[in-house]
Design a protein around this motif. Structure first.
Motif: not given
Length: 718
Positions: A74-92
């Motif tokens: 989910p976008a809320q888990a992947a980005f926080k305050d417009g910055k990628p989280t560990k979830a987004a980095v791991g997915f990429a």
């Protein structure tokens, strides 16, 4: 573009498996290739007793690259305050894409992260190497076997495997215990005419190289050649060959290089019934009989066989086959002569030793039941003299215990007819004995004489009631007693002969007799048994009408209803009527007279379901109260219904549905005025009595129309 060849070499395969296997490949291989984004220009399939092959033309050297879209967190888990989280980095990282390429999209479950990536296509050689083992081991059929010490199953041992992509060998192996069959370019020719191995240099050269090795791999071309050879051979001896399509197909799959061989037998054997000779030839020896003329049954003392051996040895092959057929026909003559030393009736006691079904007793007991059911049928039909019918019913199974039928079971009935004549039975009895087995399959002829029709109906009705009575209802493809075929035959016989039978009454009588005689083994209750049989016949009637291309599918639904017990019982009480109503509906659809009543009747029928009126009442006098009328259109509707009653009853009694349609067409303007004219009414009035009164008017019109069909099931013509 490349061509791929797969050949699976085996010991001699069962003839029926070749067609089954190739049919499975025709659907599975192209689909398997499409599933891997490969779309060849064409796929050809070949088969002989020693091989199955597929030739795939127009393959690319590799799969096309594929663009994939992968849904992430989910976008809320992947980005926080417009910055990628560990979830987004791991997915990429997992998808092998840049973090900056991730996209956020709205879905039904909220915003999610998506990644797009390009999947590089694999070389086609790698894909085929992975797919081929599954194509082979995925084949299904009867009589599969294991061999050597492995678990691999196939109808016969696999001896070689060819997998070529153009001229390149693809490394494919089939593991079977300690043994493995490894792919190569080596195939094998005809066992006798070319016993040496063949090196397949290129996939495109396959058919030509096998042809040079005396192997015709194309099934259809091989069959055409065989048919041509048979016809030419028959012409050489001044006759016409009898080419049974099923036998032709079987023989086609028994040979790799066909050669027709003419054989001869002693003319004295022509004294045997032609059916004995042809059955011996076709069923036991795979020979093609020869007639003197195409439109006669007179046989010539010749046969044609298709050899898979050396054409130069045709004379020797013919001699060997002549010796075999002489012995077989000698046996047949012995059986025929021995059977005729006793009258057909004398075989009846022996039927006590033949079990029809363990819980139902002997065939002799079944014969008694057939006689009883035949009597019930003749009573319904008001047959004044049923002597021949009862005699045929008594003797219809007697030939089962003769020596000839014991040797050739497919001659049951045929030999009964012959023996009945030699025993001095009447022509009607003899004919009925052979006809009561008709039809034996789809497309087969039907019995043409009344005794044959009645005995055939009685035999099948007894079987259906008895087997259903034991709780052995057909399920799926399991139908060991061929009950579907029996019920279909019953309907077809009644329709073809225009027999005015009440099948529902017969079911009631026969099931009552069964319950009385077999209470100890009867599984369903009497009422359940009757309902099961009603539903079973209703399904057969529906199927037959749907298969009749003269009748549209919705009109079949209209005359049979959908789980409508009233229509089910009506159809079984008068099978001729349900057929005629379906055909009549098609007629008025074609001449467009259906359109004149469709809208009125259909609208009335839909609204009538909101009321409580039954579906069979026709007379408005006791059901509609004129005192509740508020508009002249209601009185006019009521008066029209009163006048419609005798017309409908007359049409129903005479089954003259054109009269009913004309009457409904006359009332249509009155009903339209009731709905939409200047004196129209609101059917669903707030006053419950007024509402029900108006719904009763509509329900009565619906009921008049239901005498013909359920108009709610009819689809409006465009």
């Amino acid at each position: 573009m490349a061509t791929f060849l797969l050949e699976v070499g085996t010991e001699e395969l069962p003839a029926d498996f070749i067609d089954e296997a190739l049919e499975q490949w025709r659907s599975r291989i192209p689909q398997s290739l499409r599933d891997h984004y490969l779309n060849p220009e064409g796929v050809e399939f070949y088969g002989t007793p020693r091989r199955l092959a597929a030739l795939v033309r127009g393959l690319p050297q590799r799969q096309p690259d594929q663009e994939e879209e992968i849904k992430g967190p989910p976008a809320q888990a992947a980005f926080k305050d417009g910055k990628p989280t560990k979830a987004a980095v791991g997915f990429a990282q997992k998808q092998g894409v840049d973090l900056a390429s991730l996209e956020i999209r709205a879905t039904e479950k909220g915003d999610f992260v998506f990644a797009r990536r390009t999947v590089i296509g694999q070389p086609v050689a790698e894909i085929l190497t992975q797919l081929v083992p599954g194509w082979i081991t995925g084949l299904e059929g009867r009589r599969f076997m294991r061999w050597a010490d492995g678990d691999l199953k196939f109808p016969r041992p696999i001896r070689w495997l060819v997998t070529l992509l153009d001229s390149e060998i693809l490394p494919v192996s089939l593991v079977n215990g300690a043994q493995s069959c490894v792919s190569d370019r080596q195939s094998w020719g005809h066992r006798v005419l070319h016993p040496e191995p063949i090196q397949i240099t290129h996939a495109e050269a396959y058919v030509r190289l096998l042809d040079n090795a005396a192997v015709l791999v194309d099934v259809e071309k091989r069959q055409t050649l065989i048919q041509q050879q048979i016809q030419e051979a028959a012409e050489q001896i001044g006759g016409v060959a009898v080419i049974n399509p099923e036998l032709l197909r079987e023989v086609t799959n028994l040979v790799e290089f066909p050669t027709s061989v003419i054989g001869k037998f002693d003319a004295e054997f022509l004294e045997l019934p032609p059916a004995v000779i042809t059955t011996e030839m076709e069923s036991h020896q795979r020979y093609f009989p020869v007639l003197a003329q195409a439109d006669l049954t007179e046989l010539l003392p010749y046969f044609i066989t298709i050899s898979n051996g050396d054409p130069e040895k045709a004379a020797i092959i013919a001699t060997g086959n002549e010796r075999v057929i002489r012995a077989r026909l000698s046996d047949g003559k012995f059986f025929f002569d021995a059977d005729r030393t006793h009258p057909l009736e004398s075989y009846l006691p022996r039927l006590e030793t033949v079990t029809f079904q363990a819980d139902l007793g002997s065939v002799r007991a079944k014969v008694d039941r057939i006689c009883q059911v035949a009597k019930q049928i003749t009573t319904q039909l008001n047959v004044s003299d049923d002597k021949d019918i009862q005699r045929a019913a008594l003797l219809c199974k007697a030939d089962l215990v003769t020596q000839m039928v014991g040797e050739f079971p497919e001659l049951q009935g045929v030999m009964g007819e012959k023996y009945a004549r030699t025993s001095g039975e009447s022509e009607a009895v003899a004919t009925a004995i052979v006809e009561h087995y008709l039809p034996k399959g789809a497309g087969d002829k039907l019995p043409t004489t009344l005794p044959g029709q009645i005995v055939g109906l009685a035999d099948r009705l007894d079987t259906l009631v008895s087997i259903f009575g034991l709780g052995m209802v057909p399920t799926g493809s399991s139908d060991p007693f061929a009950l579907r075929r029996a019920a279909t035959a019953i309907v077809n016989i009644i329709w073809a002969a225009d027999l005015p039978l009440n099948l529902d009454q017969l079911i009631e009588q026969i099931t009552a007799d069964f319950a009385q005689n077999f209470a100890a083994v009867m599984k369903p209750s009497l009422e359940e048994l009757r309902q099961q049989l009603q539903d079973f016949f209703w399904q057969r009637i529906r199927t037959l009408l749907q298969e009749d291309r003269r009748v549209d599918y919705d009109l079949v639904n209209a005359v049979l209803g959908e789980n409508d017990q009233e229509y089910i019982e009506r159809a079984l009480k008068d099978l001729l009527d349900v057929r005629d109503r379906a055909l009549f509906l098609q007629t008025i659809r074609n001449d467009r007279s259906l359109e004149t009543i469709y809208e009125t009747v259909n609208r009335s029928s839909r609204l009538a379901t909101q009321g409580t009126l039954d579906t069979h009442s026709l007379d408005p006098t006791p059901l509609v109260r004129p005192a509740l009328f508020q508009q002249p259109s209601e009185q006019a509707f009521y008066d029209a219904l009163v006048q419609l009653v005798p017309q409908t009853q007359t049409a129903q009694a005479a089954r003259n549905y054109r009269t009913l349609v004309n009457a409904l067409a006359e009332i249509a303007p009155t009903v339209s005025n009731f709905f939409d004219g200047p004196q129209s009414v609101l059917v669903m009035d707030s006053d419950p009595d007024v509402r029900q009164n108006r719904l009763n008017l509509l329900g009565l019109l619906r009921n008049h129309a239901r005498v013909l069909a359920d108009f709610g099931a009819i689809v409006k013509s465009s």
